[in-house]
Design an enzyme around this catalytic site. Structure first.
Site, PDB file in Angstrom:
ATOM      1  N   LYS A  81       0.934 -98.578  98.678  1.00 35.25           N
ATOM      2  CA  LYS A  81      -0.419 -98.027  98.302  1.00 35.25           C
ATOM      3  C   LYS A  81      -0.484 -98.030  96.826  1.00 35.25           C
ATOM      4  CE  LYS A  81      -2.829 -93.595  99.001  1.00 35.25           C
ATOM      5  NZ  LYS A  81      -3.004 -92.508  99.840  1.00 35.25           N
ATOM      6  N   SER A 156      -6.631 -91.203 102.964  1.00 32.63           N
ATOM      7  CA  SER A 156      -7.007 -92.344 101.757  1.00 32.63           C
ATOM      8  C   SER A 156      -6.218 -93.572 101.758  1.00 32.63           C
ATOM      9  CB  SER A 156      -6.663 -91.737 100.583  1.00 32.63           C
ATOM     10  OG  SER A 156      -5.378 -91.175 100.386  1.00 32.63           O
ATOM     11  N   SER A 180      -3.624 -87.884 104.547  1.00 30.01           N
ATOM     12  CA  SER A 180      -3.912 -89.201 104.298  1.00 30.01           C
ATOM     13  C   SER A 180      -2.778 -90.144 104.699  1.00 30.01           C
ATOM     14  CB  SER A 180      -4.177 -89.411 102.638  1.00 30.01           C
ATOM     15  OG  SER A 180      -5.326 -88.641 102.230  1.00 30.01           O
TER      16      SER A 180
END
Length: 496
Positions: A81, A156, A180
């Site tokens: 990420k 996210s 998330s």
């Protein structure tokens, strides 16, 4: 040495085994996944790639595989990420504020996976500074769900979830501040885990809300998550003051333990008004499977579940307003070109560099921390946070794990919430409580709902019970096939 065209269908565990046996090479494996990434750019999952770096890492891995010095993940591809800083890849946190930024060091999580031999494929799209539930807040465009490219993959960590589901990477790192990891894992039909707060180092994670942010993983199975988590976690007190001084565990060792007699708590508050019928049906069916495996369902109550939304959206923005004050155009990151004075530089830089959602949360956070409002909002939110944590401890006196839906609905259409941020906030109602309490939680696929979209079930454990959660999830996945289902994105993307 030859490579199968269905290499991307192998799990992390299977890839690691075949690489160790020299049935496949790390370099060919890396080329295969780089090809798939190129073939599916329409998903918007990857933000930054450097094929020459990936292939150099893969060739080095092949050397270690040949000379017998291989790590447990030697040659296995993984993607990160874009909230974790990386020395060899650009890190932007999905924001124009950090466009083009290169860190002089790797995040601890990245470093530990690399030390175990993992090969980095690239950096994955995310909501800006991890603020969002749909991956529509990225400054570089939204991520699309591979099950239906007109829908959100969740956020996210939406880029991580979409990439794993589409077989662009066997596994990916993610971060979970209020859900998330768990919510995008649910929306994309994969497995995701957020460990106990402090289990995985936050060093090198671009901070959003420091008392909530936690690194975790997204993969296709609990077995893969166990292998990766064993490498990722461990003390890092010299670099992260919130790191727990607890020795790493082998999370794979308890995967096959019996769950006969396991007490699964089912919170009344997770199954009330607002939960869609399709999600409830899938979760109810999964709970019946657990009963067939010998577990016992225990009704419990988490009475302050609804309060988790206002509490989170006071505490998290408050911490964000403090953390993001460092982005002022002075030392690093974006700097406005046109300004008259120092104050003007600050204002113009932040106006240009931050997106709407980030600005919204900074303003909320600054407000609740301001004189005259701190006691009324922030202090009260912290008191209720403690009560939410106490609710869980009372529940764990009656059960071993807690189960329920991850989100009230399946993935919604991109832009489906329009300009209504509250709609996104409300979608986090089932994931926020565990985050506020610092508890480990995970999502595993348990079926499909409306529109053929995946449904995930959430498992929540008490502090430091990741082994039990992974065992409970693994036993379910041994008895079912939901985690093996593939989305429609299936081109091989193999390079010559």
């Amino acid at each position: 040495m030859t490579i199968a065209t269905d290499l991307h269908d192998l799990t992390v565990t299977e890839l690691a085994s075949q690489l160790r046996q020299r049935k496949i090479s790390a370099a060919e494996t890396a080329r295969h996944f780089l090809g798939r990434m190129e073939a599916h750019t329409e998903l918007g999952a990857f933000l930054h790639v450097a094929p020459e770096v990936t292939l150099a890492q893969a060739r080095a891995a092949d050397g270690r595989l040949a000379d017998g010095t291989a790590g447990v993940l030697e040659g296995v591809p993984i993607a990160h990420k874009d909230i974790f800083v990386t020395r060899d890849f650009v890190t932007t946190a999905g924001s124009k504020m950090l466009e083009g930024y290169r860190s002089p060091f790797n995040a601890t999580v990245v470093e530990r996976l690399a030390q175990a031999g993992a090969v980095t494929l690239g950096k994955l799209n995310c909501d800006e500074f991890a603020m969002g539930s749909a991956n529509e807040n990225s400054a570089y465009g939204p991520v699309r769900n591979p099950w239906d490219t007109h829908r959100t993959p969740g956020g996210s960590s939406g880029g991580s979830a979409a990439a794993v589901a589409a077989r662009l990477t066997p596994a990916a790192t993610g971060t979970d501040t209020g859900g998330s990891i768990r919510q995008p894992a649910s929306f994309c039909g994969i497995t995701g885990i957020k460990p106990t707060y402090g289990r995985a180092s936050r060093y090198g994670m671009v901070a959003f809300a420091s008392s909530l942010d936690q690194a975790g993983l997204l993969a296709r199975s609990a077995e893969d998550c166990a292998l990766l988590l064993s490498v990722m976690c461990g003390p890092d007190a010299d670099r992260d003051a919130t790191s727990l001084d607890i020795a790493p565990e082998d999370y794979s060792s308890q995967l096959n333990s019996s769950i006969d007699g396991l007490r699964i708590g089912v919170p009344d508050e997770f199954f009330g008004e607002g939960l869609s019928a399709d999600v409830r049906a899938a979760v109810d069916a999964a709970l019946k499977t657990y009963q067939a495996l010998g577990a016992r369902l225990v009704p419990i109550s988490l009475p302050r579940t609804e309060l988790s939304i206002p509490v989170y959206y006071i505490i998290a923005p408050a911490e964000a307003s403090s953390n993001l004050s460092r982005f002022d155009g002075v030392k690093f990151g974006h700097r406005a070109k046109d300004f008259k004075d120092l104050t003007g530089m600050y204002e113009q830089t932040r106006a240009e560099g931050f997106g709407d959602e980030v600005k919204r949360r900074i303003m909320i956070g600054t407000y609740v921390l301001s004189h005259g409002y701190y006691d009324a909002y922030y202090l009260q939110a912290q008191k209720i946070r403690r009560m939410i944590a106490d609710d869980f401890q009372q529940a764990f006196q009656q059960c071993d794990v807690i189960a329920g839906p991850v989100a009230p609905t399946v993935a919604w259409a991109l832009g489906g919430h329009g300009n209504d941020p509250l709609a996104d906030y409300l979608a986090d109602i089932f994931t926020l409580p565990a985050s506020l309490a610092g508890l480990p939680g995970m999502s595993l696929p348990v079926g499909f709902g409306d529109g053929g979209m995946p449904v995930g079930m959430q498992l929540i454990g008490n502090h430091l019970t990741e082994s039990r959660l992974l065992n409970v999830a693994h036993r379910f996945q041994q008895a079912t096939h939901w985690h093996t289902a593939k989305p429609t994105v299936q081109a091989t993307g193999v390079r010559p």
